[in-house]
Design a protein around this motif. Structure first.
Motif, PDB file in Angstrom:
ATOM      1  N   THR A  68      11.095  31.195 -23.418  1.00  0.00           N
ATOM      2  CA  THR A  68      12.524  30.876 -23.313  1.00  0.00           C
ATOM      3  C   THR A  68      13.147  31.689 -22.188  1.00  0.00           C
ATOM      4  O   THR A  68      12.739  32.826 -21.925  1.00  0.00           O
ATOM      5  N   CYS A  79      19.131  26.581 -19.006  1.00  0.00           N
ATOM      6  CA  CYS A  79      18.371  27.249 -20.068  1.00  0.00           C
ATOM      7  C   CYS A  79      17.175  26.384 -20.470  1.00  0.00           C
ATOM      8  O   CYS A  79      17.240  25.155 -20.418  1.00  0.00           O
ATOM      9  N   GLN A 104      19.401  28.710 -27.309  1.00  0.00           N
ATOM     10  CA  GLN A 104      20.447  27.711 -27.556  1.00  0.00           C
ATOM     11  C   GLN A 104      21.828  28.375 -27.592  1.00  0.00           C
ATOM     12  O   GLN A 104      22.803  27.844 -27.040  1.00  0.00           O
ATOM     13  N   ALA A 107      22.862  29.084 -24.151  1.00  0.00           N
ATOM     14  CA  ALA A 107      23.336  27.860 -23.494  1.00  0.00           C
ATOM     15  C   ALA A 107      24.764  27.544 -23.905  1.00  0.00           C
ATOM     16  O   ALA A 107      25.589  27.111 -23.082  1.00  0.00           O
ATOM     17  N   MET A 114      20.617  22.526 -21.254  1.00  0.00           N
ATOM     18  CA  MET A 114      19.508  23.020 -22.067  1.00  0.00           C
ATOM     19  C   MET A 114      18.348  22.030 -21.975  1.00  0.00           C
ATOM     20  O   MET A 114      18.506  20.841 -22.250  1.00  0.00           O
ATOM     21  N   TYR A 116      14.337  21.200 -23.149  1.00  0.00           N
ATOM     22  CA  TYR A 116      13.297  21.473 -24.140  1.00  0.00           C
ATOM     23  C   TYR A 116      11.981  20.891 -23.625  1.00  0.00           C
ATOM     24  O   TYR A 116      11.863  19.682 -23.441  1.00  0.00           O
ATOM     25  N   GLN A 145      21.666  22.075 -31.797  1.00  0.00           N
ATOM     26  CA  GLN A 145      21.622  20.924 -30.894  1.00  0.00           C
ATOM     27  C   GLN A 145      22.840  20.027 -31.079  1.00  0.00           C
ATOM     28  O   GLN A 145      23.406  19.510 -30.105  1.00  0.00           O
ATOM     29  N   GLN A 154      21.505  17.950 -22.625  1.00  0.00           N
ATOM     30  CA  GLN A 154      20.285  18.376 -23.306  1.00  0.00           C
ATOM     31  C   GLN A 154      19.178  17.376 -22.979  1.00  0.00           C
ATOM     32  O   GLN A 154      19.322  16.178 -23.232  1.00  0.00           O
ATOM     33  N   CYS A 173      18.391  15.169 -28.452  1.00  0.00           N
ATOM     34  CA  CYS A 173      18.619  15.339 -27.019  1.00  0.00           C
ATOM     35  C   CYS A 173      19.296  14.103 -26.432  1.00  0.00           C
ATOM     36  O   CYS A 173      19.236  13.014 -26.989  1.00  0.00           O
TER      37      CYS A 173
END
Length: 509
Positions: A68, A79, A104, A107, A114, A116, A145, A154, A173
């Motif tokens: 991370t 992020c 998170q 962010a 953000m 993933y 989220q 996201q 997302c």
């Protein structure tokens, strides 16, 4: 060994990730090591990495299987959380979850996008009490989220599995990019499905990338390689601001691509003759600026980001070449999410309308076509960004409403000279009204009578009459559409409205 030598030794071991056999296994599947992925994603790799030494007292769990931190993409801080599938198959332990929660929260505090990078077998069953049920457990990831949704972009890049509860990371997302052949997501594995419900199914059928990008719609973009996934994500983010408080930055302006045929040349006069809506889109946007979303899902509706005069625009367009451009349950869902995405991040909307309406019949009624259609109307109606509706050829029935028709406060409704707006098309209307009379006419008189009535109907819905009644705001030469859009989006950029005062709507989901 000095303490500095020990430090460097520990850093080196952690940076290598899991055991060599797991690296070799990934290489055989054309999967990159997590730190290679991050090097490709960011301008200069991670600028800041958090909790690098997480679980360092356990030599088999370097960084507890997740990286991370924060890096720059095209100069913008972003992020990231990235599973390391060489460490316990990227599974989650207590510290894995805590690291994800903290990035998170970063962010949210810094209001940064953000990303993933998901490649995880899910929770470590052996650690479930520590990482699953509590206030700082795995469920908090999804709670965060939802808090971040619409606040910052996201993006999920799915490189491998996203199993069981972990499948909700992609689900929450804005967009999910899946690598064909390796990416998958499912709540229950094929083995579990066979054991619990007696269903024998392959992993691809259950939750593979092709299935999710074309059938379920949980996936948005299907790519062939991890490098392609990363490139798509970088390009996608270039259309967005860092957060909801700002607007996307204008990019270098490019002219529209030049074609031998003009817009008027490619659009058939016959309202029912198919044509390729991409041909129209490519003639009005900056060259090579179309970033399509959900291409393989509900292709009767096109959704994607583009630039017009360097500025980001979201495009929703009917595709007459697929199912006649009729709206179905899936296309309504596709539109609703895309509209919400653009509105959340201040991206103006352009509706290119050539729609016979929503699909009818027993099958779609059982699927809830009314509810799904209402979802699209709800999303489209709520937007506060500039929105322009262009009637390319036809807008019939509730299709007019769904595609930002006049009743739904578009900033303007434009029409081409041969456009038609009506409850239904001439053929259907004459059949509905005159069916009994047609049935008793002599056979040789029917064709001329039907044509007469259809011509009368067309006169009644003539585009100039609609303009006279101010149903539409302007009739334009199709070949001037790009210039008209540039002018109008520039004017409407100052738009500043609140849709209505309330806590939130009751959405027809």
């Amino acid at each position: 060994m000095s303490y500095l030598d020990e430090l460097q030794d520990r850093i080196g071991k952690i940076e290598k990730g899991g055991k060599e056999k797991y690296h070799q296994s990934n290489e055989a599947k054309n999967k990159l090591f997590v730190r290679k992925r991050l090097k490709l994603l960011f301008d200069q790799g991670l600028n800041v990495e958090d909790a690098f030494f997480a679980n360092c007292m356990d030599g088999d769990l370097p960084s507890d299987g997740v990286v991370t931190g924060i890096g720059k993409i095209s100069g913008q801080d972003v992020c990231v959380m990235a599973n390391d599938s060489t460490v316990k198959a990227g599974s989650w332990g207590k510290r894995t979850v805590e690291k994800i929660l903290r990035i998170q929260e970063t962010a949210k505090k810094m209001e940064l996008p953000m990303i993933y990078l998901v490649d995880s077998a899910g929770a470590r069953i052996t650690d479930q009490i520590e990482m699953f049920p509590g206030r700082r457990g795995a469920g908090r990831i999804f709670h965060n989220q939802i808090k971040l949704s619409g606040r910052v972009p996201q993006v999920c890049l799915l490189f491998g599995p996203s199993a069981a509860g972990g499948a909700y990371i992609p689900a929450f997302c804005d967009i999910v990019i899946m690598v064909d052949g390796n990416a998958s997501m499912y709540l229950g594995s094929p083995r579990m499905a066979e054991k619990v419900i007696g269903e024998k199914v392959s992993l691809e059928e259950m939750g593979g990338a092709t299935m999710h990008c074309s059938v379920s719609g949980v996936g948005d973009i299907l790519v062939k390689s991890e490098e392609e996934a990363i490139q798509y994500a970088q390009n996608y983010l270039s259309y967005f601001p860092a957060n909801f408080r700002s607007k996307p930055e204008a990019r270098e302006t490019k002219n529209a691509k030049l074609f031998e045929k003009s817009i008027t040349d490619i659009i058939p006069q016959n309202q029912n003759a198919p044509f390729n809506m991409y041909d129209l889109i490519n003639r009005i946007i900056d060259e090579e600026s179309f970033c399509e979303i959900k291409k393989k899902f509900a292709p009767e509706l096109i959704t994607g980001l583009a630039r017009i005069e360097g500025n980001s625009v979201g495009i929703i367009a009917n595709q007459p070449r697929v199912k006649g451009g009729v709206l179905f349950t899936d296309s309504a869902d596709k539109a609703a999410k895309f509209i919400q995405l653009c509105d959340a991040f201040n991206i103006p909307l352009l509706f290119l309308t050539d729609v016979p309406g929503f699909m009818i019949g027993t099958k779609v009624e059982r699927q809830g076509i009314i509810r799904h259609g209402a979802k699209m109307l709800f999303a489209m109606s709520e937007v506060t960004v500039p929105k322009i509706s262009v009637i390319v050829r036809k807008a019939y029935g509730a299709g007019l409403y769904a595609m930002a028709g006049p009743a739904f406060d578009p900033d303007c409704c434009l029409a081409f000279p041969n456009a038609q707006i009506a409850v239904m098309g001439p053929e259907a209307a004459v059949n509905a009204v005159e069916a009994n009379k047609i049935a008793v006419l002599p056979e040789e008189e029917r064709a001329s009578y039907i044509k007469q009535k259809q011509d009368e109907y067309k006169e009644n819905i003539d585009v100039y009459r609609l303009a006279s009644e101010m149903v539409i705001d302007a009739i334009i030469d199709p070949n001037t559409l790009r210039e008209e859009l540039i002018k109008r989006f520039s004017v409407y950029a100052a738009k500043n409205i609140t849709f209505t005062e309330r806590k939130h709507g009751v959405y027809p989901v």
